[in-house]
Design a protein around this motif. Structure first.
Motif, PDB file in Angstrom:
ATOM      1  N   GLU A  72      -3.035  -7.049  -0.391  1.00  0.00           N
ATOM      2  CA  GLU A  72      -1.844  -7.091  -2.198  1.00  0.00           C
ATOM      3  C   GLU A  72      -1.481  -8.285  -1.916  1.00  0.00           C
ATOM      4  O   GLU A  72      -1.155  -8.518  -3.423  1.00  0.00           O
ATOM      5  CB  GLU A  72      -1.459  -6.189  -1.125  1.00  0.00           C
ATOM      6  CG  GLU A  72      -1.867  -4.386  -1.246  1.00  0.00           C
ATOM      7  CD  GLU A  72      -3.241  -4.436  -1.841  1.00  0.00           C
ATOM      8  OE1 GLU A  72      -3.085  -4.550  -3.201  1.00  0.00           O
ATOM      9  OE2 GLU A  72      -4.145  -2.982  -1.498  1.00  0.00           O
ATOM     10  N   ARG A 127      -1.600   8.416  -2.597  1.00  0.00           N
ATOM     11  CA  ARG A 127      -1.473   8.201  -1.554  1.00  0.00           C
ATOM     12  C   ARG A 127      -3.053   7.011  -1.159  1.00  0.00           C
ATOM     13  O   ARG A 127      -3.807   7.522  -1.558  1.00  0.00           O
ATOM     14  CB  ARG A 127      -2.987   9.666  -1.887  1.00  0.00           C
ATOM     15  CG  ARG A 127      -2.060  10.620  -2.755  1.00  0.00           C
ATOM     16  CD  ARG A 127      -1.788  11.465  -1.525  1.00  0.00           C
ATOM     17  NE  ARG A 127      -0.758  12.825  -2.052  1.00  0.00           N
ATOM     18  CZ  ARG A 127       0.499  12.641  -1.987  1.00  0.00           C
ATOM     19  NH1 ARG A 127       0.697  11.531  -1.447  1.00  0.00           N
ATOM     20  NH2 ARG A 127       1.527  13.636  -2.623  1.00  0.00           N
ATOM     21  N   GLY A 128      -2.547   6.117  -0.306  1.00  0.00           N
ATOM     22  CA  GLY A 128      -2.838   4.758   0.073  1.00  0.00           C
ATOM     23  C   GLY A 128      -3.791   4.159  -0.718  1.00  0.00           C
ATOM     24  O   GLY A 128      -4.601   3.269  -0.221  1.00  0.00           O
ATOM     25  N   GLY A 129      -3.076   4.107  -1.801  1.00  0.00           N
ATOM     26  CA  GLY A 129      -3.683   3.314  -2.946  1.00  0.00           C
ATOM     27  C   GLY A 129      -2.760   1.558  -3.497  1.00  0.00           C
ATOM     28  O   GLY A 129      -1.744   1.664  -2.160  1.00  0.00           O
ATOM     29  N   SER A 130      -3.392   0.986  -4.226  1.00  0.00           N
ATOM     30  CA  SER A 130      -2.124  -0.241  -3.534  1.00  0.00           C
ATOM     31  C   SER A 130      -1.376   0.675  -4.967  1.00  0.00           C
ATOM     32  O   SER A 130      -1.296   0.356  -5.824  1.00  0.00           O
ATOM     33  CB  SER A 130      -3.037  -1.202  -4.834  1.00  0.00           C
ATOM     34  OG  SER A 130      -4.211  -1.284  -4.243  1.00  0.00           O
ATOM     35  N   ARG A 178      -4.146 -10.169  -4.017  1.00  0.00           N
ATOM     36  CA  ARG A 178      -4.637  -9.934  -5.164  1.00  0.00           C
ATOM     37  C   ARG A 178      -3.868  -9.999  -6.199  1.00  0.00           C
ATOM     38  O   ARG A 178      -3.679 -10.099  -7.632  1.00  0.00           O
ATOM     39  CB  ARG A 178      -4.937  -8.316  -4.536  1.00  0.00           C
ATOM     40  CG  ARG A 178      -5.550  -7.359  -5.954  1.00  0.00           C
ATOM     41  CD  ARG A 178      -4.965  -5.595  -5.653  1.00  0.00           C
ATOM     42  NE  ARG A 178      -5.788  -5.057  -4.852  1.00  0.00           N
ATOM     43  CZ  ARG A 178      -6.705  -4.693  -4.542  1.00  0.00           C
ATOM     44  NH1 ARG A 178      -7.727  -4.905  -4.942  1.00  0.00           N
ATOM     45  NH2 ARG A 178      -6.818  -4.457  -2.934  1.00  0.00           N
ATOM     46  N   THR A 225       4.262   1.778 -10.624  1.00  0.00           N
ATOM     47  CA  THR A 225       3.327   2.747 -10.383  1.00  0.00           C
ATOM     48  C   THR A 225       2.877   3.398  -9.768  1.00  0.00           C
ATOM     49  O   THR A 225       2.954   2.458  -8.839  1.00  0.00           O
ATOM     50  CB  THR A 225       2.703   2.248 -11.423  1.00  0.00           C
ATOM     51  OG1 THR A 225       2.013   1.484 -10.086  1.00  0.00           O
ATOM     52  CG2 THR A 225       1.738   1.892 -12.576  1.00  0.00           C
ATOM     53  N   TYR A 226       3.983   4.709 -10.120  1.00  0.00           N
ATOM     54  CA  TYR A 226       3.744   5.254  -8.974  1.00  0.00           C
ATOM     55  C   TYR A 226       3.064   6.879  -9.024  1.00  0.00           C
ATOM     56  O   TYR A 226       2.595   7.539 -10.330  1.00  0.00           O
ATOM     57  CB  TYR A 226       4.374   6.113  -7.517  1.00  0.00           C
ATOM     58  CG  TYR A 226       5.653   6.219  -8.181  1.00  0.00           C
ATOM     59  CD1 TYR A 226       6.528   7.488  -8.529  1.00  0.00           C
ATOM     60  CD2 TYR A 226       6.722   5.556  -8.392  1.00  0.00           C
ATOM     61  CE1 TYR A 226       7.415   7.484  -9.012  1.00  0.00           C
ATOM     62  CE2 TYR A 226       7.618   5.213  -9.221  1.00  0.00           C
ATOM     63  CZ  TYR A 226       8.627   6.865  -9.131  1.00  0.00           C
ATOM     64  OH  TYR A 226       9.820   7.122  -9.881  1.00  0.00           O
ATOM     65  N   VAL A 240       0.912  -1.139   0.225  1.00  0.00           N
ATOM     66  CA  VAL A 240      -0.005   0.296  -0.206  1.00  0.00           C
ATOM     67  C   VAL A 240       0.810   1.086   0.272  1.00  0.00           C
ATOM     68  O   VAL A 240       1.833   1.060   0.527  1.00  0.00           O
ATOM     69  CB  VAL A 240      -1.106  -0.245   1.624  1.00  0.00           C
ATOM     70  CG1 VAL A 240      -1.953   1.256   0.985  1.00  0.00           C
ATOM     71  CG2 VAL A 240      -1.626  -1.383   1.228  1.00  0.00           C
ATOM     72  N   GLU A 266       1.237  -6.407   2.651  1.00  0.00           N
ATOM     73  CA  GLU A 266       0.443  -6.044   3.459  1.00  0.00           C
ATOM     74  C   GLU A 266      -0.495  -7.141   2.321  1.00  0.00           C
ATOM     75  O   GLU A 266      -0.643  -8.091   1.448  1.00  0.00           O
ATOM     76  CB  GLU A 266      -0.403  -5.005   2.623  1.00  0.00           C
ATOM     77  CG  GLU A 266      -1.672  -4.408   3.588  1.00  0.00           C
ATOM     78  CD  GLU A 266      -2.849  -5.461   3.030  1.00  0.00           C
ATOM     79  OE1 GLU A 266      -3.954  -5.886   3.906  1.00  0.00           O
ATOM     80  OE2 GLU A 266      -3.371  -5.456   1.973  1.00  0.00           O
TER      81      GLU A 266
END
Lengths: 207, 588
Positions: A82, A47-50, A85, A41-42, A13, A79
């Protein structure tokens, strides 16, 4: 490494030190002569995404930055949801996963709009998607050390002890001083040792 | 090195003397690396991409090698100088680095910058990894000087943000003599001069096309002749991984194209497929040459490609066999505003006023997502104020007192000043809220002209928004601390009622900023017994708040649960305390 290219996914995360973890592993392997490509990928996901980094390691050539679905050899997940996923998309029957057990809840979960999966069921799912899954209380131990961000280095310690990637205390030390700074070496090496220790009991159980 | 580090290293090695940019994912880090690592390069953030390109153009006119960097939509802002810069040409080499974002990882559209190269009649180079990103900066500067043209280097998220090995070299300087040189026939684009320049531009494009035939980064890799793939940039990497044994024409220059080389390659292979992301740019150009190719009917027009997608596009299947449908049932994780974010406080106050919000681009765009859900449109950088003005003046009473524009400080300096002037000039009753968090937060906290610091953290001016609005003629200007949510709500309500344009500056530093800290960094605490479970605090969307369900209620207990604060995340911003109706949130 038993495969070329060897494909590693670091998942987590935003804010967990995902990008740094993959850069340290990459630097260690580049220093040993491997050709490493890292895809990230950022941006908004900070901001708190995967977040997810693809690390591709080869003795022969520089690969592109994306691992094709089902081609991950190792998944390091900071996590647990994640981990599930990422494994559902990139895992195969031979994938090994090293998973931090501490959940990070999205605001949909904390606000009560959706449910976070129940722990045992989630671990079972992760096991079913891998050939071997290790579960570590890395965040708990990092908190005991005073900073939750150290969980990523604890996970790298576990990778080292499991003998999956050629990472040692001395080559990690060199990478930390290259990527971060020499002041940061000591605390991170302690975290690395904690990771080795945490996974040791699980490895001995396998033997 | 990442592709962006490669580009910055290229600027250093190939003698760039000045670099200018406005932050935008995935291009931001280029100028940051230049700022940190290469003191030989004069570098600074520009208020927007148009200015960045003009500053770089000025440096190039004076003989310096220069670079301007931006994301794909930044070139829209810089389109005006770009189109005529093609006519004036340069002097010292000028490279415009434009980073596209196929798949829109962090963007509002996925426009294809190669079209701008064609539109502006400017050469365009495209690297496929970090080494080429560095090398092609050198080539771009050389081509720029040799052919007297600006050159675009088109990157993409998967090049800019991927890391691969790069060999470095020492710095070399540009070839042009430095100084102020008068040459109005070339540099003053009055119609009479521009008419003379246009044929020069057309001839230049032909000359570069001839050069492209021998450009070493356009190369043929012959393999199995049953399939020839023409590709460039990151998609070449995907195609080569999917089909390692076929023939390739890899283009390092995607505009203009080397027609002879393409014809020659086409004659040697049985089937030609163009692998490119987004528009059929190479495909259409080759079809115009009368060569039969396949392309977009296989790969599609939207989103980014991958080795797997390329394989499927050509063969209909993939080696990456599914291991069956997997129901993992884990919740999605959309991004949201951080704990303690001042924007959350402002949105909470806006929500209480039940307004329609014309939004803009920045962290506050996340205010569109539930549970905040307070952004009703977002078009492009700086658009919100103009849109609110248009709504207000066209709808009259239907919008009066109900529409607000929100814009961040960096976006305001980027392109919010002119619509604010429009508002003052043409009147109406629009209320503008500048959410001033003292940084360019979304791209990772870059300084801007309002912060008092430069790219290299040297102290500088801090542009004063209040005085600027006053100079524009605004009569109603109020500065507030948004964390005082009740006061903020009241101030917004009063300004909505005003019959003239008004400006509210909601000023509080970004919760991630270490420098200007006003947050206490001490977590608050909820007294669980006092909490009625009304979820007022939860609905602010703060990640530090959790709703704990009560599975077995005590006798007479009506609440379904209670709120709890995660002490690891809470920074004590008090937004939840301000909205709590039962006074159960306290300092710990």
């Amino acid at each position: 490494m038993n495969k070329d290219p060897y494909n590693l996914v670091v998942a987590g995360v935003g804010g967990q030190g995902n990008v740094l973890g993959s850069q340290l592993i990459g630097t260690v392997l580049v220093n040993q002569g491997y050709k490493v490509t890292i895809g990230e990928t950022y941006g908004a996901s900070q901001r708190g995404g995967s977040v997810m980094s693809h690390v591709r390691i080869s003795a022969k050539r520089q690969y592109g930055p994306l691992i094709p679905p089902r081609f991950a050899d190792l998944v390091i997940a900071l996590e647990p949801s994640e981990a599930a996923r990422v494994l559902a998309r990139y895992g195969n029957r031979n994938t090994v996963a090293i998973v931090n057990t501490r959940p990070v809840y999205s605001i949909d979960v904390t606000g009560g709009a959706v449910h976070y999966p129940e722990t045992n069921g989630l671990m079972e799912k992760i096991r079913s998607l891998t050939s071997k899954a290790y579960f570590l209380d890395a965040t708990d131990r990092a908190l005991q050390m005073g900073n939750p961000i150290l969980a990523n280095i604890i996970m790298i310690g576990a990778v080292s002890a499991a003998g999956i990637l050629p990472i040692t205390e001395s080559n990690l030390e060199k990478a930390i001083s290259e990527v971060l700074s020499s002041e940061k070496v000591s605390v991170n090496l302690k975290a690395f040792a904690v990771g080795k220790e945490l996974i040791a009991s699980q490895i001995s159980r396998d033997c | 090195m990442s592709g962006n580090e490669g580009i910055a290293q290229g600027a250093y090695e190939y003698g760039v003397r000045l670099a200018s940019a406005y932050p935008g994912t995935p291009s931001t880090e280029i100028l940051e690396y230049i700022g940190e690592r290469y003191p030989d390069i004069k570098a600074g953030w520009a208020p927007n991409e148009k200015v960045a390109l003009e500053v770089a153009a000025g440096a190039a006119y004076g003989g310096s090698r220069a670079m301007a960097c931006m994301k794909h939509v930044g070139l829209n802002v810089a389109a005006d100088p770009f189109m005529t810069l093609s006519y004036t040409g340069v002097n010292g080499g000028l490279v415009i680095v434009v980073c596209d974002d196929p798949e829109m990882h962090s963007s509002q559209n996925e426009q294809d910058t190669r079209n701008f190269a064609k539109f502006g009649k400017v050469p365009c180079l495209e690297p496929s990894d970090s080494q080429e990103a560095k090398d092609l900066i050198g080539e771009a500067l050389r081509i720029s000087e040799e052919f007297d043209t600006p050159v675009i280097l088109r990157s993409a998220t998967r090049v800019s943000h991927s890391m691969s090995l790069v060999e470095t070299k020492p710095r070399t300087e540009g070839l042009r003599e430095l100084g102020l040189k008068k040459d109005p026939m070339k540099f003053v684009m009055l119609p009479a001069m521009a008419r003379k320049r246009h044929p020069v531009v057309e001839q230049r494009l032909k000359d570069v096309a001839a050069f492209a035939e021998t450009f070493p980064y356009n190369k043929v890799i012959m393999g199995d002749d049953s399939l020839g793939i023409i590709s460039s940039g990151i998609t070449f990497q995907y195609a080569r991984e999917a089909f390692p044994n076929v023939s390739f024409l890899k283009l390092g220059m995607v505009w203009p194209l080397p027609e002879k080389m393409i014809r020659d390659f086409a004659s040697k292979v049985k089937r030609i497929v163009i692998i490119e992301e987004l528009d059929p740019f190479i495909e259409e150009a080759i079809r115009l040459m009368g060569i039969k190719v396949e392309g977009k009917e296989l790969t599609g027009l939207c989103g980014e490609l991958s080795p797997e997608k390329v394989e499927k596009a050509l063969t209909g299947s993939s080696k990456a066999k599914s291991i069956g449908p997997i129901d993992i049932d884990v919740p999605l994780r959309p991004p949201n505003m951080c704990p303690g974010c001042p924007h959350r406080a402002t949105f909470t106050a806006l929500k209480k006023n039940k307004v329609y919000v014309a939004g803009d681009i920045g962290c506050y765009t996340l205010g569109a997502l539930p549970p905040v859900g307070m952004l009703d449109n977002c078009l492009c950088m700086g658009a919100g104020i103009g849109i609110a003005s248009g709504l207000d003046r066209s709808l009259g009473d239907l919008a009066r007192g109900k529409a607000v524009a929100v814009i961040g400080d960096s976006t305001f300096f980027h392109s919010g000043m002119t619509p604010l002037l429009e508002l003052a000039y043409n009147g109406g009753s629009t209320t503008v809220v500048i959410m001033d968090n003292r940084t360019t937060a979304m791209t990772g906290a870059q300084p801007h002209p309002g912060t008092g610091f430069t790219l290299r953290q040297d102290p500088t001016i801090s542009a004063n928004i209040e005085k600027l609005a006053e100079a524009f003629g605004f009569k109603r200007i109020r500065t507030i601390n948004p964390y005082n949510v009740k006061d903020t709500e009241k101030v917004i309500g009063e300004e909505l009622e005003a019959a003239e344009p008004s400006l509210i500056i909601a000023r509080a530093p970004c919760a991630l900023l270490k420098t200007e800290r006003i947050l206490p960094d001490k977590p608050l605490k909820i007294e669980a017994e006092l909490c009625k479970g009304c979820k007022s605090c939860i609905n602010t969307g703060c990640p530090a708040l959790e709703f704990v369900k009560i599975e077995e209620p005590k006798e007479g207990e009506k609440r379904k649960g209670y709120s709890k604060i995660n002490e690891l995340l809470c920074v004590g911003c008090r937004t939840c305390q301000e909205v709590c109706k039962f006074d159960c949130i306290k300092e710990a």
